[in-house]
Design a protein around this motif. Structure first.
Motif, PDB file in Angstrom:
ATOM      1  N   LEU A  19       0.831  -1.208   0.000  1.00 21.99           N
ATOM      2  CA  LEU A  19       0.000   0.000   0.000  1.00 21.99           C
ATOM      3  C   LEU A  19       0.860   1.250   0.000  1.00 21.99           C
ATOM      4  O   LEU A  19       0.488   2.276  -0.588  1.00 21.99           O
ATOM      5  CB  LEU A  19      -0.921  -0.004   1.222  1.00 21.99           C
ATOM      6  CG  LEU A  19      -1.886  -1.190   1.327  1.00 21.99           C
ATOM      7  CD1 LEU A  19      -2.698  -1.097   2.611  1.00 21.99           C
ATOM      8  CD2 LEU A  19      -2.796  -1.251   0.114  1.00 21.99           C
ATOM      9  N   GLU A  20       2.026   1.161   0.636  1.00 25.48           N
ATOM     10  CA  GLU A  20       2.931   2.311   0.698  1.00 25.48           C
ATOM     11  C   GLU A  20       3.429   2.693  -0.698  1.00 25.48           C
ATOM     12  O   GLU A  20       3.546   3.883  -1.031  1.00 25.48           O
ATOM     13  CB  GLU A  20       4.102   1.981   1.619  1.00 25.48           C
ATOM     14  CG  GLU A  20       4.846   3.172   2.131  1.00 25.48           C
ATOM     15  CD  GLU A  20       5.798   2.821   3.263  1.00 25.48           C
ATOM     16  OE1 GLU A  20       6.757   3.586   3.463  1.00 25.48           O
ATOM     17  OE2 GLU A  20       5.589   1.791   3.925  1.00 25.48           O
ATOM     18  N   ILE A  21       3.713   1.693  -1.520  1.00 26.29           N
ATOM     19  CA  ILE A  21       4.147   1.969  -2.890  1.00 26.29           C
ATOM     20  C   ILE A  21       3.017   2.620  -3.678  1.00 26.29           C
ATOM     21  O   ILE A  21       3.223   3.585  -4.428  1.00 26.29           O
ATOM     22  CB  ILE A  21       4.633   0.677  -3.568  1.00 26.29           C
ATOM     23  CG1 ILE A  21       5.960   0.242  -2.955  1.00 26.29           C
ATOM     24  CG2 ILE A  21       4.788   0.874  -5.075  1.00 26.29           C
ATOM     25  CD1 ILE A  21       6.473  -1.083  -3.474  1.00 26.29           C
ATOM     26  N   GLY A  22       1.801   2.103  -3.500  1.00 25.99           N
ATOM     27  CA  GLY A  22       0.659   2.708  -4.175  1.00 25.99           C
ATOM     28  C   GLY A  22       0.460   4.154  -3.771  1.00 25.99           C
ATOM     29  O   GLY A  22       0.208   5.022  -4.623  1.00 25.99           O
ATOM     30  N   ALA A  23       0.588   4.427  -2.467  1.00 27.93           N
ATOM     31  CA  ALA A  23       0.423   5.800  -1.978  1.00 27.93           C
ATOM     32  C   ALA A  23       1.543   6.699  -2.486  1.00 27.93           C
ATOM     33  O   ALA A  23       1.308   7.867  -2.842  1.00 27.93           O
ATOM     34  CB  ALA A  23       0.392   5.801  -0.451  1.00 27.93           C
ATOM     35  N   PHE A  24       2.762   6.165  -2.532  1.00 26.64           N
ATOM     36  CA  PHE A  24       3.900   6.942  -3.041  1.00 26.64           C
ATOM     37  C   PHE A  24       3.657   7.356  -4.492  1.00 26.64           C
ATOM     38  O   PHE A  24       3.885   8.518  -4.867  1.00 26.64           O
ATOM     39  CB  PHE A  24       5.186   6.124  -2.919  1.00 26.64           C
ATOM     40  CG  PHE A  24       6.386   6.767  -3.565  1.00 26.64           C
ATOM     41  CD1 PHE A  24       7.112   7.739  -2.898  1.00 26.64           C
ATOM     42  CD2 PHE A  24       6.768   6.404  -4.846  1.00 26.64           C
ATOM     43  CE1 PHE A  24       8.211   8.342  -3.498  1.00 26.64           C
ATOM     44  CE2 PHE A  24       7.871   6.995  -5.453  1.00 26.64           C
ATOM     45  CZ  PHE A  24       8.586   7.971  -4.778  1.00 26.64           C
ATOM     46  N   CYS A  25       3.203   6.418  -5.303  1.00 28.18           N
ATOM     47  CA  CYS A  25       2.943   6.726  -6.712  1.00 28.18           C
ATOM     48  C   CYS A  25       1.837   7.770  -6.843  1.00 28.18           C
ATOM     49  O   CYS A  25       1.940   8.710  -7.646  1.00 28.18           O
ATOM     50  CB  CYS A  25       2.571   5.461  -7.463  1.00 28.18           C
ATOM     51  SG  CYS A  25       3.930   4.276  -7.660  1.00 28.18           S
ATOM     52  N   LYS A  26       0.781   7.622  -6.058  1.00 21.98           N
ATOM     53  CA  LYS A  26      -0.335   8.565  -6.135  1.00 21.98           C
ATOM     54  C   LYS A  26       0.079   9.954  -5.667  1.00 21.98           C
ATOM     55  O   LYS A  26      -0.210  10.956  -6.329  1.00 21.98           O
ATOM     56  CB  LYS A  26      -1.505   8.051  -5.292  1.00 21.98           C
ATOM     57  CG  LYS A  26      -2.728   8.947  -5.335  1.00 21.98           C
ATOM     58  CD  LYS A  26      -3.866   8.365  -4.505  1.00 21.98           C
ATOM     59  CE  LYS A  26      -5.090   9.270  -4.544  1.00 21.98           C
ATOM     60  NZ  LYS A  26      -6.204   8.709  -3.727  1.00 21.98           N
ATOM     61  N   ASP A  27       0.770  10.015  -4.527  1.00 19.26           N
ATOM     62  CA  ASP A  27       1.145  11.312  -3.962  1.00 19.26           C
ATOM     63  C   ASP A  27       2.117  12.068  -4.849  1.00 19.26           C
ATOM     64  O   ASP A  27       2.119  13.311  -4.860  1.00 19.26           O
ATOM     65  CB  ASP A  27       1.758  11.121  -2.569  1.00 19.26           C
ATOM     66  CG  ASP A  27       0.749  10.618  -1.549  1.00 19.26           C
ATOM     67  OD1 ASP A  27      -0.462  10.690  -1.823  1.00 19.26           O
ATOM     68  OD2 ASP A  27       1.177  10.124  -0.485  1.00 19.26           O
ATOM     69  N   ASN A  28       2.961  11.330  -5.574  1.00 22.11           N
ATOM     70  CA  ASN A  28       3.983  11.977  -6.389  1.00 22.11           C
ATOM     71  C   ASN A  28       3.672  11.934  -7.891  1.00 22.11           C
ATOM     72  O   ASN A  28       4.540  12.234  -8.702  1.00 22.11           O
ATOM     73  CB  ASN A  28       5.345  11.321  -6.112  1.00 22.11           C
ATOM     74  CG  ASN A  28       5.817  11.558  -4.688  1.00 22.11           C
ATOM     75  OD1 ASN A  28       6.294  12.642  -4.373  1.00 22.11           O
ATOM     76  ND2 ASN A  28       5.675  10.550  -3.839  1.00 22.11           N
ATOM     77  N   ARG A  29       2.432  11.559  -8.203  1.00 19.48           N
ATOM     78  CA  ARG A  29       1.960  11.540  -9.586  1.00 19.48           C
ATOM     79  C   ARG A  29       2.882  10.734 -10.503  1.00 19.48           C
ATOM     80  O   ARG A  29       3.268  11.177 -11.593  1.00 19.48           O
ATOM     81  CB  ARG A  29       1.795  12.966 -10.109  1.00 19.48           C
ATOM     82  CG  ARG A  29       0.767  13.780  -9.314  1.00 19.48           C
ATOM     83  CD  ARG A  29       0.601  15.173  -9.887  1.00 19.48           C
ATOM     84  NE  ARG A  29      -0.397  15.936  -9.120  1.00 19.48           N
ATOM     85  CZ  ARG A  29      -0.760  17.183  -9.391  1.00 19.48           C
ATOM     86  NH1 ARG A  29      -0.192  17.819 -10.415  1.00 19.48           N
ATOM     87  NH2 ARG A  29      -1.656  17.800  -8.653  1.00 19.48           N
ATOM     88  N   ILE A  30       3.216   9.538 -10.025  1.00 24.45           N
ATOM     89  CA  ILE A  30       4.060   8.628 -10.792  1.00 24.45           C
ATOM     90  C   ILE A  30       3.164   7.560 -11.404  1.00 24.45           C
ATOM     91  O   ILE A  30       2.576   6.745 -10.688  1.00 24.45           O
ATOM     92  CB  ILE A  30       5.134   7.976  -9.895  1.00 24.45           C
ATOM     93  CG1 ILE A  30       6.047   9.055  -9.308  1.00 24.45           C
ATOM     94  CG2 ILE A  30       5.944   6.952 -10.680  1.00 24.45           C
ATOM     95  CD1 ILE A  30       6.936   8.549  -8.195  1.00 24.45           C
ATOM     96  N   ASP A  31       3.018   7.575 -12.709  1.00 32.35           N
ATOM     97  CA  ASP A  31       2.136   6.638 -13.393  1.00 32.35           C
ATOM     98  C   ASP A  31       2.869   5.322 -13.640  1.00 32.35           C
ATOM     99  O   ASP A  31       3.232   4.989 -14.763  1.00 32.35           O
ATOM    100  CB  ASP A  31       1.636   7.236 -14.702  1.00 32.35           C
ATOM    101  CG  ASP A  31       0.609   6.337 -15.390  1.00 32.35           C
ATOM    102  OD1 ASP A  31       0.102   5.414 -14.728  1.00 32.35           O
ATOM    103  OD2 ASP A  31       0.325   6.568 -16.577  1.00 32.35           O
ATOM    104  N   ALA A  32       3.076   4.585 -12.551  1.00 31.97           N
ATOM    105  CA  ALA A  32       3.793   3.305 -12.636  1.00 31.97           C
ATOM    106  C   ALA A  32       2.844   2.131 -12.827  1.00 31.97           C
ATOM    107  O   ALA A  32       3.223   0.978 -12.599  1.00 31.97           O
ATOM    108  CB  ALA A  32       4.643   3.091 -11.378  1.00 31.97           C
TER     109      ALA A  32
END
Length: 504
Positions: free
Chosen positions: A146-159
């Motif tokens: 979940l932390e990776i998902g939140a990191f991508c969302k918070d930093n607008r990283i379309d991974a």
């Protein structure tokens, strides 16, 4: 988890400083320079796709001599998460990352993009560090998804983060129920991360009826691994991390203030962290604690309609229960990424050019793909690639100080499952480097008593013998036959794999 901001102590003030200065003043660890040139890494599918979408980042190499408070060698997930954690909690520290190629071009940009927890490895964790720590680490690894998902969302990283879970299957009758002992043990602790699925649900989720059984873990996801790595790189730069790429380390001088020497420069710092994945086996202290083996992958052509036709639309990570692990998933643009483990073994931990470029096992990997998806016969294979995995005996990573040096730390042994667990690894290494006595610096993965592989050439020869026994055993099981007792006995010498060991 928060770290208290803290300045790094001066190395010379360490109680054993004088002893270490004498020990290392005339000693340097010389690495094989040729192993640090990734001539083919840029051609791997994920990295090329990321470049096509977002362009190539600007890079700079290390030139001349510089200083830092802390230097991290290795610009993959582990090194970047560690740098981010340190800067988030100690913004004033000068943190540098030295990378042999481009951040994310190694294992972090070549894997299957599985973001999975350690619940499947609970039995190995329990054996390594006890019930309490096993539960703590496994729970932390599930939170990391979940932390990776939140990191991508918070930093607008379309991974391409898709939290669609992990499907763990049996692709032969012999594999059915291999998860039972694990689930029974977890149930004793009132932990139930896995759901047993009926065959129809397994077929629906995997898009094929060739799997015979399966269980499902909801706390898992998939990502485009290279884009995640590049996103971590970008965020680290924003935090003020100095990143030097195309700067392979050729020598480490483990003096009190360690010095990393590259082809054209050097950097001296109070602390050094080695986050080099398989390339860390260059160090004699780590060499026998990991075995380097390839994992090989293919990517099909994109055809979302065909995947829709067979109902393979969910983004679950999928693998079976063999040692020659089949692992696969689809992508948002309608491809299937399919991988197979246990390829080439490295002699004496040498990561050479055979771990770069196209997979020499592409035909074997494709055959396994065709066996599971015979209905996709017209779906072509667009590309293949290979890469090294740092396998530990128990399949778990381990962390500590290199040869008890107070200022050089390492993390290694992720054994092909590093996307999620490197989030924990970053917390562990940051805690160790900042001299913090907390739940991460004291966790069960910080350990010196790691089982070792045999010395060479016995390790290399033995690995080939065991691999071929496994190949024969699992090939027979695929045809509903049982291997002879000698083959089974040799195959059972294999270390713990991605799933619990099956001694039969």
């Amino acid at each position: 988890m928060e770290f208290a901001a803290k300045r790094l102590p001066k190395a010379g003030n360490h109680p054993s400083g004088r002893k270490l200065r004498r020990k290392y003043s005339q000693k340097a660890t010389i690495l094989n320079t040729s192993t640090f040139f990734n001539r083919a890494g840029m051609n791997n599918f994920w990295v090329k796709q990321a470049f096509d979408r977002f362009g190539k980042p600007e890079v700079r190499s290390l030139s001349g001599h510089v200083t830092a408070d802390l230097t991290i060698v290795g610009g993959g997930y582990l090194g970047l998460w560690t740098a981010i954690r340190i800067k988030e909690n100690s913004p004033s520290l000068r943190v540098a990352v030295v990378e042999r190629d481009l951040c994310g071009a190694g294992a972090s940009g070549r894997n299957g993009g599985f973001v999975t927890s350690y619940w499947a490895k609970y039995l190995s964790l329990h054996k390594a560090c006890g019930a309490e720590q096993a539960k703590f680490i496994a729970k932390g690894s599930a939170d990391a998804v979940l932390e990776i998902g939140a990191f991508c969302k918070d930093n607008r990283i379309d991974a391409e983060f898709r939290a669609d879970g992990w499907l763990w299957t049996a692709s032969s009758a012999a594999q059915i129920g291999c998860w039972n002992s694990l689930m029974d043990e977890l149930a004793k602790h009132n932990v139930r991360p896995f759901e047993v699925l009926d065959n129809a649900a397994v077929a629906r989720l995997g898009g094929t009826d060739r799997n015979l059984a399966g269980v499902f873990e909801a706390e898992a996801a998939t990502v485009q691994p290279a884009i995640l790595a590049f996103g971590l790189r970008s965020h680290a730069v924003k935090l003020g991390v100095a990143i030097y790429e195309h700067s392979p380390m050729v020598r480490l001088q483990p003096t009190i203030a360690p010095k990393v020497v590259t082809r054209k420069g050097s950097i001296t710092s109070s602390k050094v962290i080695l986050a080099m994945n398989a390339w860390g086996a260059q160090f004699p202290y780590l060499r026998r604690k990991v075995a380097i083996v390839s994992s090989d992958m293919i990517a099909t052509t994109a055809d979302a309609k065909k995947l829709n036709d067979i109902g393979f639309t969910k983004g679950a990570a999928i693998c079976d229960s063999r040692m020659f692990l089949n692992y696969y998933r689809n992508t948002p643009d309608g491809r299937i990424i399919f991988g197979k483990s246990l390829g080439h073994f490295a002699f004496a931990g040498q990561v050479a050019d055979r771990y770069e470029g196209a997979s020499p096992r592409a035909d074997e990997v494709e055959a396994s793909f065709r066996m599971l998806y015979p209905m996709l016969g017209s779906m072509g294979v667009e590309t293949s690639w290979t890469g090294p995995i740092d396998r530990s005996v128990d399949g778990l990573p381990f962390f500590g100080r290199l040869e008890d040096h107070p200022n050089i730390f390492y993390g290694i042994g992720f054994s092909g499952q590093g996307v999620g667990p490197t989030v924990l690894g970053g917390k562990i290494l940051a805690s160790l480097a900042l001299d913090q006595a907390n739940e991460w610096s004291k966790c069960g993965l910080v350990r010196e008593d790691v089982d070792k592989f045999p010395i060479e050439p016995f390790r290399f020869v033995g690995s080939i013998v065991v691999r071929e026994a496994l190949r024969r055993k699992e090939g027979l099981e695929d045809r509903a036959r049982r291997a002879d007792p000698f083959t089974r006995a040799v195959a059972n010498l294999a270390p713990v794999g991605y799933v619990p060991s099956r001694r039969n």
